[in-house]
Design an enzyme around this catalytic site. Structure first.
Site, PDB file in Angstrom:
ATOM      1  CB  SER A  90      -0.938   0.009   1.213  1.00 32.34           C
ATOM      2  OG  SER A  90      -1.885  -1.019   1.134  1.00 32.34           O
ATOM      3  CG  PHE A 262     -13.283   7.845  16.329  1.00 31.30           C
ATOM      4  CD1 PHE A 262     -13.904   8.806  17.097  1.00 31.30           C
ATOM      5  CD2 PHE A 262     -12.981   8.150  15.013  1.00 31.30           C
ATOM      6  CE1 PHE A 262     -14.252  10.042  16.553  1.00 31.30           C
ATOM      7  CE2 PHE A 262     -13.312   9.378  14.454  1.00 31.30           C
ATOM      8  CZ  PHE A 262     -13.959  10.326  15.226  1.00 31.30           C
ATOM      9  CG  HIS A 313      -3.819  -8.788   4.224  1.00 37.83           C
ATOM     10  ND1 HIS A 313      -2.940  -9.319   3.300  1.00 37.83           N
ATOM     11  CD2 HIS A 313      -3.657  -7.437   4.143  1.00 37.83           C
ATOM     12  CE1 HIS A 313      -2.279  -8.344   2.700  1.00 37.83           C
ATOM     13  NE2 HIS A 313      -2.711  -7.186   3.187  1.00 37.83           N
ATOM     14  CG  ASP A 355      -4.094   0.245  -1.978  1.00 36.91           C
ATOM     15  OD1 ASP A 355      -5.039  -0.525  -2.209  1.00 36.91           O
ATOM     16  OD2 ASP A 355      -3.603   0.378  -0.845  1.00 36.91           O
ATOM     17  CG  HIS A 447      -1.232  -6.583  -1.342  1.00 40.26           C
ATOM     18  ND1 HIS A 447      -0.465  -5.463  -1.153  1.00 40.26           N
ATOM     19  CD2 HIS A 447      -2.001  -6.696  -0.229  1.00 40.26           C
ATOM     20  CE1 HIS A 447      -0.751  -4.915   0.006  1.00 40.26           C
ATOM     21  NE2 HIS A 447      -1.673  -5.655   0.599  1.00 40.26           N
TER      22      HIS A 447
END
Length: 483
Positions: A90, A262, A313, A355, A447
């Site tokens: 990425s 958060f 993944h 990506d 990926h």
């Protein structure tokens, strides 16, 4: 003929009045029309390959339905290879979009000659010590930095940690993506490690997960330098939101800078998200737009659906598809909000892409399933014959799921005959891990190297077409956004 005479007469009167006005002392002040703001929203579905998009469409609206992404009028295919690898990670893939430079895997927005050097361990045992060294590459200017240099507002929103590779590539420069303490420091105006290319006041909006890299180790964070970056940001006039309640209470009209992380690490998968604790990606996106829109020149906003990648993944397809739908909901919300002030998007460019790909595949000659709903597993089910509807079997006599992976943690080591009872109640569960052809360590499905989708709408969107390199996208966005 009569109408023509009246028209000419009317024009004569109008011209006379205009000339009189120009000659009047009361009208000598020059009136300059304010240019409309130029806004760019760059959506990045992390790991959202074409098969994931297809599966998410079937999951959400059925085979003949359409996600918002599917309705974007301009489309292209994007090549994603990095400087040193056929299959990218990425960091360099997002950095290629943001900088126009091909760089090595693991590198964040640096020159092509930058070497990715693994971090060392700090006193607490965390691999966060910068070993990049001197002379190891130079920073590559990002679209977000160009926007700030033009006086635009800028923000990043992600369901991953805001210091993770994709958001980091918009605002920081470093030799290795895992140096998240350094990446976090790049966001704090005036502090040690601040990226001065973000201007004196920093980004206007930062929303997502990753509080651990903003807090000292003694307070449950991972910073060994004892800096409390959240406190530092507050001192720089940032409004800070720690949960959904804080977030909803933020009045965008009165907020100049907004910082919200958060969760300690990544935000929850959308399937698991507690709305009372964490806002949705769509909510974060529209709030960010409200804050940024106060800048009359325009803004650059990057929005990442970061957890699509993580679910892939770990080969939990249902989580990946639901996060893709949540990402699509954010795109829909952004387009609707943008059109409230820019109905034809004449001054707003919205780009949606990914990506990189993953190894998710759709198996067999499955009959159409329709969308996933109560009592219908849909694309999460097992393959059924498209003529008879009977469950298909492999050579070992066992059913198999429609979705599978080229590699992943779950591979049967011998005959699949023991899986003869596999059914859709199993394969459609939230935490079901689809089977893979090549076995990897847990969570280490890889990926893929396939081209990805790009869709665009609005200002300059017609320039996105054909099969293009990810570095080309940088120039197209830069031109369309006036950066």
């Amino acid at each position: 003929m009569t109408r023509r005479k009246i028209s000419v007469a009317g024009c004569s009167v109008a011209i006379t009045l205009m000339l009189a006005a120009c000659g009047s002392d009361a009208k000598k002040e020059e009136i300059v029309a304010e240019a409309p703001p130029k806004n760019v929203i760059f959506f990045l579905g992390d790991g959202m390959g074409l098969t994931t998009m297809t599966a998410a469409r079937i999951y959400s609206v059925g085979e003949d339905g359409a996600l918002t992404m599917d309705t974007l009028p301009e489309t292209a295919f994007v090549k994603t290879f990095s400087n040193d690898a056929q299959v990218t990670d990425s960091a360099p893939s997002m950095a290629a979009y943001m900088t126009g430079v091909k760089m090595n895997n693991e590198v964040i927005s640096m020159s092509a000659n930058t070497l990715a050097i693994d971090p060392g361990k700090d006193a607490n045992g965390n691999k966060l010590v910068n070993k990049c060294g001197t002379g190891n590459g130079t920073p590559a200017t990002t679209l977000l930095e160009l926007a700030k240099a033009k006086g635009y507002a800028a923000g990043v929103v992600s369901t991953a940690r805001v210091t993770h590779a994709t958001p980091a590539a918009t605002y920081s420069h470093i030799c290795h993506r895992d140096l998240e303490n350094d990446i976090a420091a790049a966001l704090v105006p005036g502090g040690t490690g601040y990226n001065s290319a973000l201007g004196t006041t920093g980004l206007e909006v930062v929303l997502g997960g990753g509080a651990q890299f903003f807090k000292p180790f003694k307070d449950g964070g991972k910073r060994s330098d004892d800096r409390d970056l959240v406190a530092e940001l507050k001192a720089k006039s940032y409004t800070v939101a720690n949960n959904a309640t804080d977030f909803k209470a933020v009045d965008a009209a009165k907020t100049e800078r907004l910082f919200g992380v958060f969760t300690s690490s990544h935000m929850s998968y959308d399937l698991d998200r507690d709305a009372a604790k964490e806002p949705s990606l769509a909510e974060m996106t529209t709030k960010a737009m409200d804050v940024l829109a106060k800048n009359k020149k325009g803004y650059f906003l990057m929005v990442e659906g970061g957890r699509i990648d993580h679910a892939l993944h770990e080969t939990t397809a249902k989580k990946a598809l639901q996060d893709t739908v949540a990402f699509d909901n954010a795109i829909k919300a952004a387009i609707e909000k943008a059109k409230l002030t820019d109905p034809t998007l004449a001054n707003t460019l919205i780009v949606v892409t990914a990506d990189h790909d993953h190894t998710l595949v759709l198996n067999g000659y499955a009959k159409r399933t329709g969308k996933t709903a109560a009592g219908n597993a849909g694309v999460l089910g097992v393959v059924k014959n498209y003529v008879t509807g009977a469950v298909e079997k492999d050579l070992d006599g066992a059913p198999y799921s429609i979705i599978g992976f080229g590699n992943g943690e779950k591979r049967t080591q011998s005959s699949r005959a023991a899986m003869a009872s596999l059914d859709e109640t199993v394969t459609s569960a939230n935490d079901y891990h689809q089977e893979a052809v090549i076995r990897t360590a847990v969570g280490n499905e890889t990926h893929g190297g396939t081209d990805v989708f790009l869709g665009a709408i609005g200002k300059g969107s017609e320039t996105f077409l054909g099969t293009i390199d990810n570095t080309t996208v940088f120039g197209l966005v830069k031109t369309a956004g006036g950066l």
